[in-house]
Design an enzyme around this catalytic site. Structure first.
Site, short mmCIF file in Angstrom:
data_model
loop_
_atom_site.label_atom_id
_atom_site.label_comp_id
_atom_site.label_asym_id
_atom_site.label_seq_id
_atom_site.Cartn_x
_atom_site.Cartn_y
_atom_site.Cartn_z
N LYS A 381 0.84 -1.21 0.00
CA LYS A 381 0.00 0.00 0.00
C LYS A 381 0.87 1.25 0.00
O LYS A 381 2.08 1.17 0.28
CB LYS A 381 -0.92 -0.04 1.22
N ARG A 479 -10.90 -0.38 14.92
CA ARG A 479 -10.76 0.39 13.69
C ARG A 479 -11.72 -0.25 12.70
O ARG A 479 -12.92 0.01 12.74
CB ARG A 479 -9.29 0.34 13.23
N TYR A 612 14.07 31.28 3.05
CA TYR A 612 12.85 32.06 3.35
C TYR A 612 12.87 32.61 4.77
O TYR A 612 13.40 31.98 5.68
CB TYR A 612 11.62 31.18 3.21
N MET A 661 9.88 24.08 -1.14
CA MET A 661 9.10 23.06 -1.83
C MET A 661 10.00 22.17 -2.69
O MET A 661 9.86 20.96 -2.73
CB MET A 661 8.02 23.71 -2.69
C1 LIG Z 1 -0.46 -1.58 6.88
C2 LIG Z 1 -1.00 -2.83 7.41
C3 LIG Z 1 -0.15 -3.94 7.58
C4 LIG Z 1 1.34 -3.89 7.42
O1 LIG Z 1 1.89 -3.33 8.58
P1 LIG Z 1 3.45 -3.25 8.91
O2 LIG Z 1 3.48 -2.87 10.34
O3 LIG Z 1 4.02 -2.21 8.04
O4 LIG Z 1 4.04 -4.57 8.66
C5 LIG Z 1 -0.74 -5.12 7.98
N1 LIG Z 1 -2.07 -5.21 8.21
C6 LIG Z 1 -2.89 -4.16 8.08
C7 LIG Z 1 -4.35 -4.32 8.34
C8 LIG Z 1 -2.38 -2.92 7.69
O5 LIG Z 1 -3.19 -1.88 7.58
#
Ligand SMILES: *Cc1c(COP(=O)(O)O)cnc(C)c1O
Length: 720
Positions: A381, A479, A612, A661
């Site tokens: 992700k 969550r 800046y 930036m």
């Molecule tokens: C992002 C995520 C992971 C991976 O987590 P890491 O700590 O980076 O290994 C695993 N399970 C869920 C549900 C996540 O959101």
């Protein structure tokens, strides 16, 4: 990265290829056996020039694959450089050419033919061939896709073949023969930039596409078979007496393909001097042939130095190498002036380098911690935590990974569009408008709670299909997921007609600590999860695949493994904090380095301001450098004002003033000789020093996950 051999194998092979070219022009084995010499110079030797074309293709043209807007700037740069080298060589060989009578009674068209196709001295055809070949491939790739260009180039090669070693087959075929004979009025051979170069330029340009998926043993076998075929082919053609020239064989592109894959897989240190030296061996060796002959005559050693073909060859090689190294020493010294000190790198302003070897080590380390029955399901992700989801997913696929997880449908769809196979689980929420993406791209959706399961089920009902899902169970993080105690609802989800429940999972929220309270909470979460599974079994539901662990779960609770481990941060060789990195030292290797060019170096005098908001004022005279990277690239702005530092030439340069930036100012007073074009390391190693993503996290009060996942999309990523 900068110390890992990315193209070290290629660098070394260049010298070998240059020696083969010298052999072609000196016939080392002729004193001993005609057939042996034919094999060495007309079969083995024929891999040399195609190899050089492939290297050119890989480094000059490979960006043409990425998009239709092939970078003309880079092509033009290359054409200019090659033309300059050609010009120098023409001048160098002018006296010899005149002496040999090459330019006598040449017409304008004769000169043009010499300049554009044949070269002004026998080995110099290579330079115009590079230029025409590169321009031709560039032109074709503007109008056609890469596969069409490949087919075109292969077609040109076949045409060339019949003007070269297969000429005898067509020389009596009326129309075709006259076609070739007209061609030979324009060029002497078909081994030129039109017929020979394109196919090898393209093989080089596409070489890294195959790299992760090709196994070493397959390449070796391929090389062995194709080279055997080429040897047979060459001797067969020779015995038939059909060869007009002997540069092109049908089997040659196959030999080159396998050979190049093997060379790319050699992980040796890059060797820049050898790179330059081999080019000079190529350019200088005909002059050295003349020099050796002259010396032999002067010394009365002709019987040894000229008449014995092998000694003659060795004398030419040794003198060419000596001359080439002298020249490249001068050139490498000069190269430093033009920037790029120490680190080889990308030609961009700022970029990310990925270390394939480190990724592999991390995958191996994680696999070792888990039982066989538990597969990795890497989290790619957020663009693989800033590493580039495509690159990483492809690499992982090559390492046998068959399941991935992503945050949203768009990320999943992109992976599929790029050909990633296996299960792709969406961990987060997908809006019902996007449900069609799920089946179009065969994505597995997480059921985030009971009402969401109903939405998905209704969608499946309308479409008359079963939607593959993993059911999220909330065991205490609160969550996503249906609450663990709602066992009736969870079972109801599993019984829904239009859902195919393939998995059941939960997420642990304190698996990163082994403190008592954390351990107890994790145990509590695990118990709830297993209660759910137990209840399901009681009600006759077969338990689907189960998973609980992310990176820290694997480290601290490998016994809870289940069927998948959703590893993220550890896979990238980093843990969330520096203390954790130290606790698990040596096990994981950072995959990502972040680098930027020095754009300008200047003096700042005592009392002056920089950046800046007059936020920085010099207390004394100093030297500062502007780096071509800013917060839009993912460098946290909170590193401003001396909080952060970068590495240049193995030394620390603190950030001064406010990060902009697109630019960052650093203090380089303590580092001598910094100049435009030098490479600054923002994350990664330089000399003995290292700055890790964890350091940046610590300096800015966050975790490395955030630092990495915010690496901007403006950065180019290169893997080595
Ligand atoms: C992002 C995520 C992971 C991976 O987590 P890491 O700590 O980076 O290994 C695993 N399970 C869920 C549900 C996540 O959101």
């Amino acid at each position: 990265m900068q110390d890992k051999g990315r193209y070290g194998g290629l660098d070394r092979f260049r010298l070998f290829a240059a020696f083969l070219v010298v052999a072609i022009h000196t016939s080392p084995l002729l004193s001993y056996s005609g057939d042996a010499d034919f094999f060495l110079t007309r079969v083995l030797g024929r891999i040399a020039v195609p190899f050089f074309f492939m290297v050119t293709g890989q480094f000059v043209l490979s960006e043409c694959l990425l998009d239709k807007a092939c970078p003309w700037g880079r092509i033009w740069q290359y054409v200019k450089k090659t033309a300059l080298l050609y010009g120098i060589s023409i001048a160098l060989y002018m006296p010899l050419g005149i002496y040999a009578g090459h330019y006598k009674n040449s017409s304008v068209s004769g000169l043009l033919r010499m300049l554009v196709f044949d070269g002004t001295f026998y080995h110099l055809w290579y330079f115009p061939a590079c230029i025409t070949g590169v321009l031709l491939v560039y032109l074709m790739s503007r109008f056609m896709g890469k596969n069409a260009v490949t087919v075109m180039a292969a077609g040109l090669y076949i045409v060339g073949l019949f003007g070269d070693s297969y000429f005898g087959f067509i020389k009596n075929v009326p129309v075709i023969a006259s076609f070739y004979n007209t061609g030979f009025k324009v060029f002497s051979y078909t081994r030129n930039g039109f017929f020979l170069a394109p196919v090898f330029l393209i093989l080089g340009m596409r070489a890294e596409e195959k790299q992760s998926s090709m196994k070493g043993t397959i390449c070796l076998l391929g090389l062995f078979l194709s080279f055997g075929a080429m040897t047979t082919e060459a001797f067969w053609l020779k015995n038939l007496g059909v060869m007009r020239h002997d540069s092109m064989y049908l089997a040659l592109p196959f030999v080159m393909f396998f050979l190049y894959q093997i060379l790319l897989s050699w992980r040796w240190m890059p060797f820049r001097m050898v790179r330059t030296a081999s080019a000079w061996v190529y350019i200088l060796h005909p002059a050295m042939i003349v020099a050796v002959r002259a010396a032999a005559k002067a010394l009365g050693l002709e019987a040894l130095l000229v008449d014995n073909s092998l000694v003659h060859y060795l004398a030419v090689v040794v003198s060419s190498v000596a001359a080439a190294f002298v020249i490249s020493l001068l050139f490498c010294g000069k190269g430093k002036e033009h920037g790029g000190r120490g680190e080889k790198g990308d030609s961009g302003r700022a970029w990310i380098e990925l270390d394939r070897q480190a990724l592999r080590q991390n995958v191996d380390a994680l696999r070792k911690m888990l039982p066989e029955s538990c597969q990795l399901m890497p989290a790619v992700k957020a663009d693989a935590y800033g590493h580039g989801a495509m690159l990483i997913a492809k690499e992982l696929s090559g390492m046998g990974v068959r399941a991935f997880c992503v945050a949203c449908a768009k990320e999943g769809a992109e992976l599929r569009q790029q050909g990633i196979k296996g299960e792709i689980l969406i961990l987060g929420y997908t809006h019902p408008d996007q449900f069609p993406l799920l089946s179009r791209y065969q994505l597995t959706q997480t059921v985030v709670d009971f009402s969401y399961a109903e939405l998905l089920n209704n969608y499946g009902k309308r479409k008359h299909r079963k939607i593959p899902v993993h059911v999220g169970i909330d065991t205490g993080m609160h969550r996503l997921g249906e609450r663990g105690e709602n066992i009736d609802r969870i079972c109801e989800i599993c019984f829904m007609k239009h859902l195919a429940v393939k998995g059941l999972y939960t997420h642990l929220c304190v698996s990163d600590t082994l403190e008592r309270a954390g351990k107890e909470y994790t145990k509590f979460q695990k118990n709830i999860f297993y209660q759910v599974i137990g209840e399901m079994e009681k009600r006759g539901l077969e338990a689907p695949k189960i998973h609980l662990l992310a990176s820290y779960g694997v480290l601290n609770y490998p016994e809870l493994s289940g069927d998948y481990a959703r590893v993220g941060i550890a896979l990238y060789g980093v843990l969330s904090t520096r203390e954790d990195m130290e606790d698990w030292k040596g096990l994981f290797h950072p995959v990502l380095s972040l680098k930027a060019r020095v754009a300008a170096v200047k003096d700042l005098y005592a009392g002056e301001y920089a950046g800046y908001g007059m936020a920085f004022q010099a207390e004394r005279n100093m030297k500062i450098a502007a780096l071509a990277i800013g917060y839009a690239d993912g460098l946290p702005r909170s590193l401003s004002g001396g909080v952060g530092a970068v590495l240049i030439d193995g030394k620390r340069a603190p950030v001064i003033g406010r990060i902009c930036m697109d630019q960052t100012l650093v203090d380089v007073s303590g580092i001598s000789g910094v100049k435009t074009g030098d490479v600054a390391v923002l994350i990664g190693k330089s000399g003995e020093e290292e700055i890790s993503a964890c350091d940046l996290a610590e300096w800015t009060g966050t975790i490395s996950n955030e630092i990495l996942s915010r690496m901007g999309g403006r950065l180019r990523r290169v893997i080595s």
